[in-house]
Design a protein around this motif. Sequence first.
Motif, PDB file in Angstrom:
ATOM      1  N   SER A  14      39.299   4.217 -17.179  1.00  0.00           N
ATOM      2  CA  SER A  14      39.905   2.899 -16.965  1.00  0.00           C
ATOM      3  C   SER A  14      40.206   2.702 -15.484  1.00  0.00           C
ATOM      4  O   SER A  14      40.358   3.658 -14.721  1.00  0.00           O
ATOM      5  N   GLY A  15      40.285   1.435 -15.084  1.00  0.00           N
ATOM      6  CA  GLY A  15      40.693   1.092 -13.725  1.00  0.00           C
ATOM      7  C   GLY A  15      39.679   1.496 -12.678  1.00  0.00           C
ATOM      8  O   GLY A  15      38.463   1.343 -12.851  1.00  0.00           O
ATOM      9  N   ASP A  16      40.185   2.024 -11.574  1.00  0.00           N
ATOM     10  CA  ASP A  16      39.336   2.521 -10.491  1.00  0.00           C
ATOM     11  C   ASP A  16      38.912   3.938 -10.823  1.00  0.00           C
ATOM     12  O   ASP A  16      39.758   4.837 -10.914  1.00  0.00           O
ATOM     13  N   VAL A  17      37.605   4.138 -10.994  1.00  0.00           N
ATOM     14  CA  VAL A  17      37.063   5.411 -11.480  1.00  0.00           C
ATOM     15  C   VAL A  17      36.290   6.097 -10.364  1.00  0.00           C
ATOM     16  O   VAL A  17      35.432   5.484  -9.718  1.00  0.00           O
ATOM     17  N   LEU A  18      36.569   7.367 -10.161  1.00  0.00           N
ATOM     18  CA  LEU A  18      35.755   8.203  -9.290  1.00  0.00           C
ATOM     19  C   LEU A  18      34.984   9.180 -10.163  1.00  0.00           C
ATOM     20  O   LEU A  18      35.581   9.956 -10.915  1.00  0.00           O
ATOM     21  N   GLU A  19      33.656   9.136 -10.065  1.00  0.00           N
ATOM     22  CA  GLU A  19      32.843  10.139 -10.744  1.00  0.00           C
ATOM     23  C   GLU A  19      32.366  11.145  -9.701  1.00  0.00           C
ATOM     24  O   GLU A  19      31.623  10.809  -8.779  1.00  0.00           O
ATOM     25  N   VAL A  20      32.803  12.382  -9.865  1.00  0.00           N
ATOM     26  CA  VAL A  20      32.445  13.466  -8.953  1.00  0.00           C
ATOM     27  C   VAL A  20      31.199  14.156  -9.502  1.00  0.00           C
ATOM     28  O   VAL A  20      31.143  14.514 -10.675  1.00  0.00           O
ATOM     29  N   ALA A  21      30.193  14.341  -8.635  1.00  0.00           N
ATOM     30  CA  ALA A  21      28.882  14.850  -9.042  1.00  0.00           C
ATOM     31  C   ALA A  21      28.218  13.849  -9.992  1.00  0.00           C
ATOM     32  O   ALA A  21      27.856  14.166 -11.120  1.00  0.00           O
ATOM     33  N   ILE A  22      28.038  12.638  -9.499  1.00  0.00           N
ATOM     34  CA  ILE A  22      27.453  11.573 -10.320  1.00  0.00           C
ATOM     35  C   ILE A  22      25.986  11.830 -10.620  1.00  0.00           C
ATOM     36  O   ILE A  22      25.434  11.303 -11.584  1.00  0.00           O
ATOM     37  N   GLY A  23      25.338  12.676  -9.828  1.00  0.00           N
ATOM     38  CA  GLY A  23      23.947  13.020 -10.087  1.00  0.00           C
ATOM     39  C   GLY A  23      23.036  11.809 -10.081  1.00  0.00           C
ATOM     40  O   GLY A  23      23.114  10.956  -9.187  1.00  0.00           O
ATOM     41  N   THR A  24      22.196  11.696 -11.101  1.00  0.00           N
ATOM     42  CA  THR A  24      21.260  10.571 -11.206  1.00  0.00           C
ATOM     43  C   THR A  24      21.872   9.349 -11.877  1.00  0.00           C
ATOM     44  O   THR A  24      21.172   8.384 -12.160  1.00  0.00           O
ATOM     45  N   GLY A  25      23.170   9.403 -12.153  1.00  0.00           N
ATOM     46  CA  GLY A  25      23.849   8.239 -12.726  1.00  0.00           C
ATOM     47  C   GLY A  25      23.719   8.104 -14.226  1.00  0.00           C
ATOM     48  O   GLY A  25      23.859   7.000 -14.762  1.00  0.00           O
ATOM     49  N   LEU A  26      23.521   9.209 -14.931  1.00  0.00           N
ATOM     50  CA  LEU A  26      23.342   9.137 -16.380  1.00  0.00           C
ATOM     51  C   LEU A  26      24.553   8.579 -17.116  1.00  0.00           C
ATOM     52  O   LEU A  26      24.418   8.086 -18.243  1.00  0.00           O
ATOM     53  N   ASN A  27      25.728   8.622 -16.505  1.00  0.00           N
ATOM     54  CA  ASN A  27      26.925   8.079 -17.160  1.00  0.00           C
ATOM     55  C   ASN A  27      27.063   6.567 -17.012  1.00  0.00           C
ATOM     56  O   ASN A  27      27.872   5.949 -17.710  1.00  0.00           O
ATOM     57  N   THR A  35      41.208   7.110 -12.634  1.00  0.00           N
ATOM     58  CA  THR A  35      40.471   8.060 -13.469  1.00  0.00           C
ATOM     59  C   THR A  35      39.516   8.850 -12.592  1.00  0.00           C
ATOM     60  O   THR A  35      38.869   8.276 -11.709  1.00  0.00           O
ATOM     61  N   VAL A  36      39.423  10.145 -12.837  1.00  0.00           N
ATOM     62  CA  VAL A  36      38.369  10.966 -12.243  1.00  0.00           C
ATOM     63  C   VAL A  36      37.542  11.552 -13.373  1.00  0.00           C
ATOM     64  O   VAL A  36      38.083  12.120 -14.327  1.00  0.00           O
ATOM     65  N   VAL A  37      36.233  11.395 -13.269  1.00  0.00           N
ATOM     66  CA  VAL A  37      35.277  11.874 -14.261  1.00  0.00           C
ATOM     67  C   VAL A  37      34.393  12.934 -13.628  1.00  0.00           C
ATOM     68  O   VAL A  37      33.938  12.778 -12.486  1.00  0.00           O
ATOM     69  N   CYS A  38      34.138  14.009 -14.352  1.00  0.00           N
ATOM     70  CA  CYS A  38      33.163  15.011 -13.908  1.00  0.00           C
ATOM     71  C   CYS A  38      32.474  15.571 -15.144  1.00  0.00           C
ATOM     72  O   CYS A  38      33.107  16.262 -15.957  1.00  0.00           O
ATOM     73  N   THR A  39      31.198  15.260 -15.309  1.00  0.00           N
ATOM     74  CA  THR A  39      30.440  15.743 -16.455  1.00  0.00           C
ATOM     75  C   THR A  39      29.317  16.651 -15.967  1.00  0.00           C
ATOM     76  O   THR A  39      28.464  16.244 -15.175  1.00  0.00           O
ATOM     77  N   LEU A  40      29.334  17.882 -16.442  1.00  0.00           N
ATOM     78  CA  LEU A  40      28.302  18.886 -16.135  1.00  0.00           C
ATOM     79  C   LEU A  40      28.173  19.111 -14.630  1.00  0.00           C
ATOM     80  O   LEU A  40      27.088  19.375 -14.125  1.00  0.00           O
ATOM     81  N   GLY A  41      29.300  18.997 -13.928  1.00  0.00           N
ATOM     82  CA  GLY A  41      29.290  19.183 -12.484  1.00  0.00           C
ATOM     83  C   GLY A  41      30.179  20.313 -12.005  1.00  0.00           C
ATOM     84  O   GLY A  41      29.864  20.977 -11.017  1.00  0.00           O
ATOM     85  N   LEU A  42      31.281  20.541 -12.708  1.00  0.00           N
ATOM     86  CA  LEU A  42      32.250  21.539 -12.257  1.00  0.00           C
ATOM     87  C   LEU A  42      31.618  22.933 -12.188  1.00  0.00           C
ATOM     88  O   LEU A  42      31.972  23.740 -11.326  1.00  0.00           O
ATOM     89  N   CYS A  43      30.666  23.191 -13.053  1.00  0.00           N
ATOM     90  CA  CYS A  43      29.998  24.496 -13.090  1.00  0.00           C
ATOM     91  C   CYS A  43      29.177  24.756 -11.831  1.00  0.00           C
ATOM     92  O   CYS A  43      28.832  25.900 -11.529  1.00  0.00           O
ATOM     93  N   GLY A  44      28.860  23.705 -11.076  1.00  0.00           N
ATOM     94  CA  GLY A  44      28.009  23.850  -9.910  1.00  0.00           C
ATOM     95  C   GLY A  44      28.729  23.877  -8.582  1.00  0.00           C
ATOM     96  O   GLY A  44      28.088  24.030  -7.537  1.00  0.00           O
ATOM     97  N   PHE A  45      30.058  23.746  -8.574  1.00  0.00           N
ATOM     98  CA  PHE A  45      30.808  23.773  -7.314  1.00  0.00           C
ATOM     99  C   PHE A  45      31.098  25.226  -6.934  1.00  0.00           C
ATOM    100  O   PHE A  45      31.586  25.997  -7.770  1.00  0.00           O
TER     101      PHE A  45
END
Length: 205
Positions: free
Chosen positions: A42-55, A108-118
């Motif tokens: 919701s609101g202002d969302v930051l997606e960390v490791a957005i990749g190819t934008g699948l979300n 909101t901060v979103v991270c999908t399948l990205g945390l494993c790569g940091f």
Amino acid sequence: MTDPAWLRAQWDKYAPHYDRSIGFLERLQFAGGREWVCAQASGDVLEVAIGTGLNLGHYPADVRVTGLDLSPAMLELAKRRADDLGRPVTLRQGDAEALPFPDAGFDTVVCTLGLCGFPDDRAALAEMHRVLRPGGALLLLDHVGSHHRPLHWAQGLLERVTLRQIGDHQTRRPLPLVIDVGFEITKAERLKLGTAERLVARKPA
């Protein structure tokens, strides 16, 4: 510690193949995970490791999305997807461990399948905490180390390969780190014999 320049170069090379290669894994291990995560943003969302934008196709229409990725090649593909979807999005190249945003700038901060790569997942989580407004939500989806010994052993073997290829960890367990950097866990679920996890946490108001 993994060299960021090497990691960026590896992901740039992998970018054209990412959607195809991740598709099977998602169906097997994370089916519906992206939809589950994005529906809660919701609101202002930051997606960390957005990749190819699948979300991008799964967010509510009224959220304002900013996406960050280490790889310029990934960001170019995310831009194309956003244009195809007619989805406004702000894209930034940068490091998850030193986010180029001010304190308390996102709901909101979103991270999908990205945390494993940091390389330093704790540092990345601390940065996510910093840029969230009080009361803001952290939404995570990732593969994690299983509590079942045979599966964890197999994940460890796979990790030897994926770390050399793209710096990708298979056996991390992020939930304790999420708590350690100051989040309060709202919901945490293990999926597929404990090899995947989806998590909702809040920054205390």
